[in-house]
Enzyme design. Structure first.
Site, PDB file in Angstrom:
ATOM      1  N   TYR A 199      -9.502  51.950  10.266  1.00 25.60           N
ATOM      2  CA  TYR A 199     -10.194  51.450  11.351  1.00 25.60           C
ATOM      3  C   TYR A 199      -9.053  51.044  12.650  1.00 25.60           C
ATOM      4  CZ  TYR A 199     -13.932  49.090   8.827  1.00 25.60           C
ATOM      5  OH  TYR A 199     -15.323  48.950   8.149  1.00 25.60           O
ATOM      6  N   ASP A 237     -21.111  45.452   0.954  1.00 25.31           N
ATOM      7  CA  ASP A 237     -22.617  45.076   1.392  1.00 25.31           C
ATOM      8  C   ASP A 237     -23.470  45.232  -0.066  1.00 25.31           C
ATOM      9  OD1 ASP A 237     -22.259  45.079   4.124  1.00 25.31           O
ATOM     10  OD2 ASP A 237     -23.561  47.033   4.738  1.00 25.31           O
ATOM     11  N   LYS A 291      -8.286  53.598  -4.921  1.00 24.71           N
ATOM     12  CA  LYS A 291      -8.777  55.136  -5.190  1.00 24.71           C
ATOM     13  C   LYS A 291      -7.233  55.887  -5.290  1.00 24.71           C
ATOM     14  CE  LYS A 291     -11.612  58.461  -5.622  1.00 24.71           C
ATOM     15  NZ  LYS A 291     -12.838  59.158  -6.635  1.00 24.71           N
ATOM     16  N   ASP A 344     -14.671  54.031  -6.654  1.00 25.72           N
ATOM     17  CA  ASP A 344     -16.966  54.369  -7.203  1.00 25.72           C
ATOM     18  C   ASP A 344     -16.590  54.021  -8.376  1.00 25.72           C
ATOM     19  OD1 ASP A 344     -14.290  55.635  -8.577  1.00 25.72           O
ATOM     20  OD2 ASP A 344     -15.598  58.225  -8.325  1.00 25.72           O
ATOM     21  N   ASP A 359     -15.095  46.902   3.873  1.00 24.67           N
ATOM     22  CA  ASP A 359     -16.484  46.902   4.316  1.00 24.67           C
ATOM     23  C   ASP A 359     -17.515  47.628   3.395  1.00 24.67           C
ATOM     24  OD1 ASP A 359     -18.506  47.552   6.504  1.00 24.67           O
ATOM     25  OD2 ASP A 359     -17.891  49.408   6.379  1.00 24.67           O
TER      26      ASP A 359
HETATM   27  C1  IPM Z   1     -18.888  44.307   8.947  1.00 27.26           C
HETATM   28  C2  IPM Z   1     -19.246  45.290   9.954  1.00 27.26           C
HETATM   29  C3  IPM Z   1     -17.977  46.283  10.707  1.00 27.26           C
HETATM   30  C4  IPM Z   1     -16.818  46.602  10.005  1.00 27.26           C
HETATM   31  C5  IPM Z   1     -18.690  46.888  11.836  1.00 27.26           C
HETATM   32  C6  IPM Z   1     -19.621  46.091  13.005  1.00 27.26           C
HETATM   33  C7  IPM Z   1     -17.296  47.228  13.058  1.00 27.26           C
HETATM   34  O1  IPM Z   1     -19.548  46.062   9.079  1.00 27.26           O
HETATM   35  O2  IPM Z   1     -18.486  43.503   9.930  1.00 27.26           O
HETATM   36  O3  IPM Z   1     -18.713  44.419   7.984  1.00 27.26           O
HETATM   37  O4  IPM Z   1     -16.921  47.799   9.415  1.00 27.26           O
HETATM   38  O5  IPM Z   1     -16.028  45.509   9.937  1.00 27.26           O
HETATM   39 MN    MN Z   2     -19.899  46.378   6.951  1.00 29.65          MN
END
Ligand code: IPM
Ligand code: MN
Length: 345
Positions: A136, A248, A187, A220, A244
Protein backbone atom coordinates in the site's frame (compact mmCIF):
# COMPACT_ATOMS: atom_id res chain seq x y z
CA UNK A 1 -16.93 14.09 31.36
CA UNK A 2 -15.55 16.64 28.92
CA UNK A 3 -16.50 17.13 25.31
CA UNK A 4 -15.89 14.54 22.62
CA UNK A 5 -14.47 16.49 19.72
CA UNK A 6 -15.38 14.53 16.62
CA UNK A 7 -14.43 15.02 12.99
CA UNK A 8 -17.03 13.69 10.58
CA UNK A 9 -16.22 12.82 6.98
CA UNK A 10 -19.36 11.54 5.29
CA UNK A 11 -17.51 11.13 2.01
CA UNK A 12 -19.02 9.62 -1.11
CA UNK A 13 -22.09 7.64 -2.12
CA UNK A 14 -23.91 6.12 0.84
CA UNK A 15 -21.21 7.42 3.22
CA UNK A 16 -23.15 10.47 4.48
CA UNK A 17 -26.36 8.40 4.81
CA UNK A 18 -24.85 5.74 7.02
CA UNK A 19 -22.77 8.21 9.04
CA UNK A 20 -25.96 10.14 9.91
CA UNK A 21 -27.37 6.97 11.51
CA UNK A 22 -24.10 6.34 13.33
CA UNK A 23 -24.31 9.82 14.83
CA UNK A 24 -27.96 9.27 15.73
CA UNK A 25 -27.01 6.21 17.75
CA UNK A 26 -24.02 7.99 19.24
CA UNK A 27 -26.33 10.69 20.56
CA UNK A 28 -28.59 8.04 22.05
CA UNK A 29 -25.86 6.39 24.13
CA UNK A 30 -23.47 9.06 25.29
CA UNK A 31 -23.82 11.58 28.08
CA UNK A 32 -20.78 13.53 27.00
CA UNK A 33 -21.23 16.57 24.89
CA UNK A 34 -20.32 15.66 21.32
CA UNK A 35 -18.93 18.45 19.22
CA UNK A 36 -18.88 17.58 15.53
CA UNK A 37 -17.06 19.22 12.70
CA UNK A 38 -18.00 18.05 9.24
CA UNK A 39 -15.36 17.93 6.56
CA UNK A 40 -16.33 18.00 2.93
CA UNK A 41 -13.91 15.55 1.36
CA UNK A 42 -14.34 13.11 -1.49
CA UNK A 43 -15.53 13.14 -5.07
CA UNK A 44 -17.60 16.33 -4.86
CA UNK A 45 -14.69 18.37 -3.60
CA UNK A 46 -12.29 16.85 -6.09
CA UNK A 47 -14.57 17.75 -9.00
CA UNK A 48 -15.13 21.26 -7.67
CA UNK A 49 -11.58 22.15 -6.67
CA UNK A 50 -9.20 19.38 -7.68
CA UNK A 51 -8.37 18.91 -4.00
CA UNK A 52 -8.32 15.57 -2.22
CA UNK A 53 -6.90 16.31 1.21
CA UNK A 54 -5.47 19.81 1.59
CA UNK A 55 -2.65 20.06 4.14
CA UNK A 56 -4.64 22.61 6.15
CA UNK A 57 -7.53 20.14 6.50
CA UNK A 58 -5.17 17.38 7.54
CA UNK A 59 -3.78 19.64 10.24
CA UNK A 60 -7.28 20.50 11.46
CA UNK A 61 -8.17 16.82 11.60
CA UNK A 62 -5.21 16.22 13.90
CA UNK A 63 -6.91 18.37 16.51
CA UNK A 64 -9.90 16.06 16.97
CA UNK A 65 -10.37 13.19 19.43
CA UNK A 66 -11.48 10.82 16.68
CA UNK A 67 -12.70 10.74 13.10
CA UNK A 68 -15.86 9.06 11.83
CA UNK A 69 -15.72 8.33 8.12
CA UNK A 70 -18.47 7.04 5.82
CA UNK A 71 -16.96 5.91 2.54
CA UNK A 72 -14.57 7.19 -0.07
CA UNK A 73 -14.62 6.49 -3.81
CA UNK A 74 -16.73 7.29 -6.84
CA UNK A 75 -16.78 5.95 -10.39
CA UNK A 76 -16.60 9.51 -11.75
CA UNK A 77 -13.09 9.91 -10.30
CA UNK A 78 -10.19 7.98 -11.82
CA UNK A 79 -9.47 4.83 -9.82
CA UNK A 80 -6.91 5.37 -7.11
CA UNK A 81 -7.08 9.16 -6.88
CA UNK A 82 -9.34 9.39 -3.83
CA UNK A 83 -8.24 6.04 -2.45
CA UNK A 84 -4.58 6.97 -2.38
CA UNK A 85 -4.68 10.73 -1.86
CA UNK A 86 -7.47 10.81 0.66
CA UNK A 87 -8.20 7.54 2.44
CA UNK A 88 -4.72 6.02 2.43
CA UNK A 89 -3.12 9.40 3.03
CA UNK A 90 -5.22 9.78 6.18
CA UNK A 91 -4.24 6.30 7.36
CA UNK A 92 -0.56 6.94 6.71
CA UNK A 93 -0.30 10.53 7.94
CA UNK A 94 -2.24 9.78 11.12
CA UNK A 95 -0.18 6.63 11.62
CA UNK A 96 -3.13 4.24 11.75
CA UNK A 97 -0.92 1.23 11.97
CA UNK A 98 -3.65 -1.03 13.31
CA UNK A 99 -6.55 -1.62 11.00
CA UNK A 100 -8.86 -3.45 13.36
CA UNK A 101 -11.63 -5.51 11.82
CA UNK A 102 -13.81 -7.63 14.08
CA UNK A 103 -15.69 -10.51 12.47
CA UNK A 104 -18.52 -11.64 14.68
CA UNK A 105 -21.59 -13.61 13.80
CA UNK A 106 -24.56 -12.22 15.69
CA UNK A 107 -27.47 -14.58 16.39
CA UNK A 108 -30.17 -14.25 13.77
CA UNK A 109 -27.79 -13.05 11.11
CA UNK A 110 -27.87 -14.96 7.88
CA UNK A 111 -24.68 -16.27 6.42
CA UNK A 112 -24.02 -17.96 3.09
CA UNK A 113 -22.34 -20.71 5.09
CA UNK A 114 -24.07 -23.79 6.42
CA UNK A 115 -23.41 -22.59 9.95
CA UNK A 116 -24.65 -25.65 11.76
CA UNK A 117 -22.08 -27.67 9.87
CA UNK A 118 -19.07 -25.35 9.49
CA UNK A 119 -19.39 -23.09 12.54
CA UNK A 120 -21.46 -24.86 15.21
CA UNK A 121 -19.79 -22.81 17.96
CA UNK A 122 -20.20 -19.51 16.19
CA UNK A 123 -17.76 -17.07 14.64
CA UNK A 124 -15.98 -14.46 16.71
CA UNK A 125 -12.56 -13.32 15.67
CA UNK A 126 -10.74 -10.11 15.00
CA UNK A 127 -8.30 -9.27 12.24
CA UNK A 128 -5.38 -7.03 13.10
CA UNK A 129 -4.46 -5.78 9.66
CA UNK A 130 -1.22 -3.80 9.50
CA UNK A 131 -2.24 -0.39 8.17
CA UNK A 132 0.77 1.58 6.99
CA UNK A 133 3.01 -0.75 4.99
CA UNK A 134 2.89 -3.69 2.59
CA UNK A 135 2.05 -3.05 -1.05
CA UNK A 136 0.00 0.00 0.00
CA UNK A 137 2.95 2.38 0.31
CA UNK A 138 2.97 3.28 -3.39
CA UNK A 139 6.50 1.98 -3.76
CA UNK A 140 6.60 0.91 -7.36
CA UNK A 141 6.46 2.19 -10.86
CA UNK A 142 5.86 1.48 -14.48
CA UNK A 143 8.10 1.48 -17.52
CA UNK A 144 7.32 1.52 -21.23
CA UNK A 145 3.61 1.94 -20.50
CA UNK A 146 1.38 0.95 -23.40
CA UNK A 147 4.09 -1.02 -25.18
CA UNK A 148 4.41 -4.79 -25.38
CA UNK A 149 7.44 -4.37 -23.10
CA UNK A 150 5.46 -2.68 -20.36
CA UNK A 151 6.64 -3.45 -16.85
CA UNK A 152 5.00 -2.59 -13.56
CA UNK A 153 6.17 -3.16 -10.00
CA UNK A 154 4.29 -2.71 -6.75
CA UNK A 155 6.78 -3.35 -4.01
CA UNK A 156 5.59 -4.60 -0.64
CA UNK A 157 7.37 -2.71 2.11
CA UNK A 158 7.80 -4.57 5.38
CA UNK A 159 9.87 -3.14 8.20
CA UNK A 160 10.68 -4.88 11.45
CA UNK A 161 9.37 -1.77 13.18
CA UNK A 162 6.06 -1.93 11.32
CA UNK A 163 5.53 -5.66 11.67
CA UNK A 164 6.56 -5.64 15.31
CA UNK A 165 4.16 -2.95 16.42
CA UNK A 166 1.28 -4.69 14.64
CA UNK A 167 2.24 -8.07 16.04
CA UNK A 168 2.63 -6.75 19.58
CA UNK A 169 -0.80 -5.11 19.40
CA UNK A 170 -2.29 -8.38 18.11
CA UNK A 171 -0.69 -10.38 20.92
CA UNK A 172 -2.07 -7.96 23.50
CA UNK A 173 -5.54 -8.35 22.01
CA UNK A 174 -5.22 -12.14 21.96
CA UNK A 175 -4.10 -12.15 25.58
CA UNK A 176 -7.21 -10.21 26.59
CA UNK A 177 -9.55 -12.71 24.91
CA UNK A 178 -10.85 -16.05 26.17
CA UNK A 179 -9.19 -18.33 23.67
CA UNK A 180 -5.86 -16.47 23.59
CA UNK A 181 -4.97 -17.62 20.12
CA UNK A 182 -3.04 -15.70 17.51
CA UNK A 183 -2.81 -16.76 13.88
CA UNK A 184 -0.28 -15.21 11.55
CA UNK A 185 -1.61 -15.14 7.99
CA UNK A 186 1.02 -14.68 5.31
CA UNK A 187 2.52 -16.53 2.36
CA UNK A 188 6.04 -17.38 3.45
CA UNK A 189 6.40 -20.21 0.97
CA UNK A 190 6.53 -17.66 -1.85
CA UNK A 191 7.03 -14.24 -0.25
CA UNK A 192 10.06 -15.56 1.57
CA UNK A 193 11.69 -12.27 2.58
CA UNK A 194 8.67 -10.60 4.11
CA UNK A 195 7.32 -13.94 5.30
CA UNK A 196 10.49 -14.64 7.21
CA UNK A 197 10.41 -11.20 8.81
CA UNK A 198 6.80 -11.64 9.97
CA UNK A 199 7.36 -15.19 11.24
CA UNK A 200 10.42 -14.26 13.25
CA UNK A 201 8.65 -11.24 14.64
CA UNK A 202 5.73 -13.37 15.83
CA UNK A 203 8.11 -15.89 17.36
CA UNK A 204 10.16 -13.28 19.16
CA UNK A 205 7.34 -11.05 20.38
CA UNK A 206 5.45 -14.21 21.35
CA UNK A 207 8.05 -14.86 24.03
CA UNK A 208 6.56 -11.89 25.88
CA UNK A 209 3.10 -13.50 25.77
CA UNK A 210 3.66 -17.07 26.96
CA UNK A 211 -0.04 -17.77 27.52
CA UNK A 212 -1.01 -16.90 23.95
CA UNK A 213 -1.05 -19.86 21.59
CA UNK A 214 0.24 -18.99 18.12
CA UNK A 215 -0.18 -20.68 14.79
CA UNK A 216 0.36 -19.91 11.14
CA UNK A 217 -1.77 -20.16 7.99
CA UNK A 218 -0.87 -19.31 4.41
CA UNK A 219 -3.28 -16.72 3.07
CA UNK A 220 -4.69 -19.02 0.39
CA UNK A 221 -5.42 -21.70 2.95
CA UNK A 222 -6.88 -19.04 5.23
CA UNK A 223 -9.57 -18.35 2.63
CA UNK A 224 -10.51 -22.04 2.71
CA UNK A 225 -10.72 -22.04 6.50
CA UNK A 226 -12.76 -18.84 6.49
CA UNK A 227 -15.35 -20.68 4.42
CA UNK A 228 -15.08 -24.14 5.99
CA UNK A 229 -14.02 -23.62 9.61
CA UNK A 230 -14.14 -19.92 10.55
CA UNK A 231 -14.64 -20.76 14.22
CA UNK A 232 -10.98 -21.75 14.42
CA UNK A 233 -9.85 -18.12 14.36
CA UNK A 234 -9.51 -15.87 17.41
CA UNK A 235 -7.06 -13.11 16.51
CA UNK A 236 -5.47 -12.93 13.07
CA UNK A 237 -2.47 -10.72 12.39
CA UNK A 238 -1.53 -10.05 8.81
CA UNK A 239 -0.13 -7.52 6.37
CA UNK A 240 -2.04 -4.70 4.74
CA UNK A 241 -3.07 -6.42 1.51
CA UNK A 242 -3.80 -9.89 2.88
CA UNK A 243 -5.79 -8.15 5.60
CA UNK A 244 -7.78 -6.20 3.04
CA UNK A 245 -8.73 -9.34 1.18
CA UNK A 246 -9.51 -11.68 4.04
CA UNK A 247 -11.61 -9.10 5.89
CA UNK A 248 -13.99 -8.85 2.94
CA UNK A 249 -14.37 -12.61 3.10
CA UNK A 250 -14.70 -12.46 6.87
CA UNK A 251 -17.49 -9.91 6.42
CA UNK A 252 -19.21 -12.04 3.83
CA UNK A 253 -19.39 -15.06 6.13
CA UNK A 254 -20.61 -13.07 9.15
CA UNK A 255 -23.67 -11.45 7.63
CA UNK A 256 -22.27 -9.37 4.83
CA UNK A 257 -20.42 -6.17 4.24
CA UNK A 258 -23.37 -4.17 5.59
CA UNK A 259 -22.42 -5.24 9.10
CA UNK A 260 -18.61 -5.04 9.07
CA UNK A 261 -17.04 -2.26 11.14
CA UNK A 262 -13.45 -1.15 11.33
CA UNK A 263 -11.08 1.06 13.23
CA UNK A 264 -7.98 2.66 11.79
CA UNK A 265 -6.19 2.95 15.07
CA UNK A 266 -3.17 4.87 16.23
CA UNK A 267 -2.54 3.07 19.52
CA UNK A 268 0.12 5.57 20.57
CA UNK A 269 -2.46 8.34 20.33
CA UNK A 270 -0.09 10.68 18.54
CA UNK A 271 -3.00 11.44 16.18
CA UNK A 272 -6.73 10.74 16.14
CA UNK A 273 -7.92 7.29 15.13
CA UNK A 274 -10.50 6.93 12.39
CA UNK A 275 -13.52 4.63 12.35
CA UNK A 276 -15.30 3.52 9.20
CA UNK A 277 -17.48 0.75 7.85
CA UNK A 278 -15.50 -1.77 5.79
CA UNK A 279 -17.91 -1.29 2.88
CA UNK A 280 -17.42 1.22 0.10
CA UNK A 281 -19.53 4.09 -1.21
CA UNK A 282 -21.99 1.83 -3.09
CA UNK A 283 -22.87 4.43 -5.76
CA UNK A 284 -25.55 2.11 -7.19
CA UNK A 285 -27.74 2.56 -4.12
CA UNK A 286 -26.60 6.03 -3.02
CA UNK A 287 -29.36 8.54 -2.31
CA UNK A 288 -32.05 5.88 -2.09
CA UNK A 289 -32.08 5.62 1.68
CA UNK A 290 -31.75 1.84 1.58
CA UNK A 291 -28.14 1.31 2.64
CA UNK A 292 -27.66 -0.71 5.81
CA UNK A 293 -26.16 1.65 8.42
CA UNK A 294 -25.27 -1.16 10.83
CA UNK A 295 -21.56 -1.22 9.91
CA UNK A 296 -21.31 2.51 10.49
CA UNK A 297 -23.16 2.16 13.79
CA UNK A 298 -20.82 -0.61 14.94
CA UNK A 299 -17.91 1.59 13.86
CA UNK A 300 -19.22 4.22 16.28
CA UNK A 301 -19.09 1.54 18.99
CA UNK A 302 -15.42 0.92 18.17
CA UNK A 303 -14.85 4.67 18.30
CA UNK A 304 -16.44 4.97 21.73
CA UNK A 305 -14.40 2.06 23.06
CA UNK A 306 -11.27 3.76 21.78
CA UNK A 307 -12.06 7.01 23.59
CA UNK A 308 -12.72 5.12 26.82
CA UNK A 309 -16.51 5.03 26.73
CA UNK A 310 -16.79 1.26 27.05
CA UNK A 311 -20.29 1.27 28.50
CA UNK A 312 -21.67 3.29 25.63
CA UNK A 313 -19.85 1.03 23.20
CA UNK A 314 -21.36 -2.07 24.79
CA UNK A 315 -24.83 -0.54 24.69
CA UNK A 316 -24.51 -0.05 20.95
CA UNK A 317 -23.30 -3.58 20.43
CA UNK A 318 -26.20 -5.07 22.38
CA UNK A 319 -28.67 -2.84 20.60
CA UNK A 320 -27.30 -4.01 17.26
CA UNK A 321 -27.39 -7.63 18.43
CA UNK A 322 -31.01 -7.17 19.51
CA UNK A 323 -31.97 -5.62 16.22
CA UNK A 324 -30.22 -8.32 14.21
CA UNK A 325 -31.88 -11.06 16.21
CA UNK A 326 -35.29 -9.76 15.14
CA UNK A 327 -34.41 -8.38 11.77
CA UNK A 328 -35.53 -11.23 9.53
CA UNK A 329 -36.17 -10.27 5.92
CA UNK A 330 -37.99 -7.04 6.69
CA UNK A 331 -37.07 -4.30 4.23
CA UNK A 332 -36.35 -1.20 6.24
CA UNK A 333 -34.87 2.10 5.21
CA UNK A 334 -31.48 3.35 6.39
CA UNK A 335 -33.18 5.73 8.82
CA UNK A 336 -35.57 3.08 10.12
CA UNK A 337 -32.70 0.78 11.01
CA UNK A 338 -30.89 3.68 12.66
CA UNK A 339 -34.02 4.63 14.62
CA UNK A 340 -34.59 1.06 15.74
CA UNK A 341 -31.04 0.65 17.01
CA UNK A 342 -31.00 4.09 18.63
CA UNK A 343 -34.23 3.26 20.46
CA UNK A 344 -32.84 0.00 21.79
CA UNK A 345 -29.48 1.50 22.80
C1 IPM B 1 -10.80 -1.00 2.62
C2 IPM B 1 -10.78 -0.53 1.20
C3 IPM B 1 -9.54 0.32 0.96
C4 IPM B 1 -8.33 -0.56 1.20
C5 IPM B 1 -9.46 0.99 -0.42
C6 IPM B 1 -10.70 1.76 -0.75
C7 IPM B 1 -8.24 1.86 -0.52
O1 IPM B 1 -10.86 -1.60 0.33
O2 IPM B 1 -10.85 -0.15 3.53
O3 IPM B 1 -10.74 -2.21 2.85
O4 IPM B 1 -7.89 -1.26 0.30
O5 IPM B 1 -7.83 -0.56 2.33
MN1 MN C 1 -11.09 -3.51 1.33
Amino acid sequence: SETLNLAVIGGDGIGPEVVAEGLKVLDAVTDTKVERTEYDLGARRWHATGETLPDSVLEELRGHDAILLGAIGDPSVPSGVLERNLLLRLRFELDHYINLRPAKLYPGTSSPLDLARVAPDGIDFVVVREGTEGPYTGNGGALRVGTPQELATEVSVNTRFGAERAVRDAFARAQARDRKKLTLVHKHNVLTHAGHLWRRTVEEVGAEFPDVHTDYTHVDAATIYLATDPGRFDVIVTDNLFGDIITDLAAAVTGGIGLAASGNINPDRTAPSMFEPVHGSAPDIAGKGIADPTAAILSVALLLAHVGQDDAARRIESAVAGDLAERGDAQRSTAEIGDAIATRA
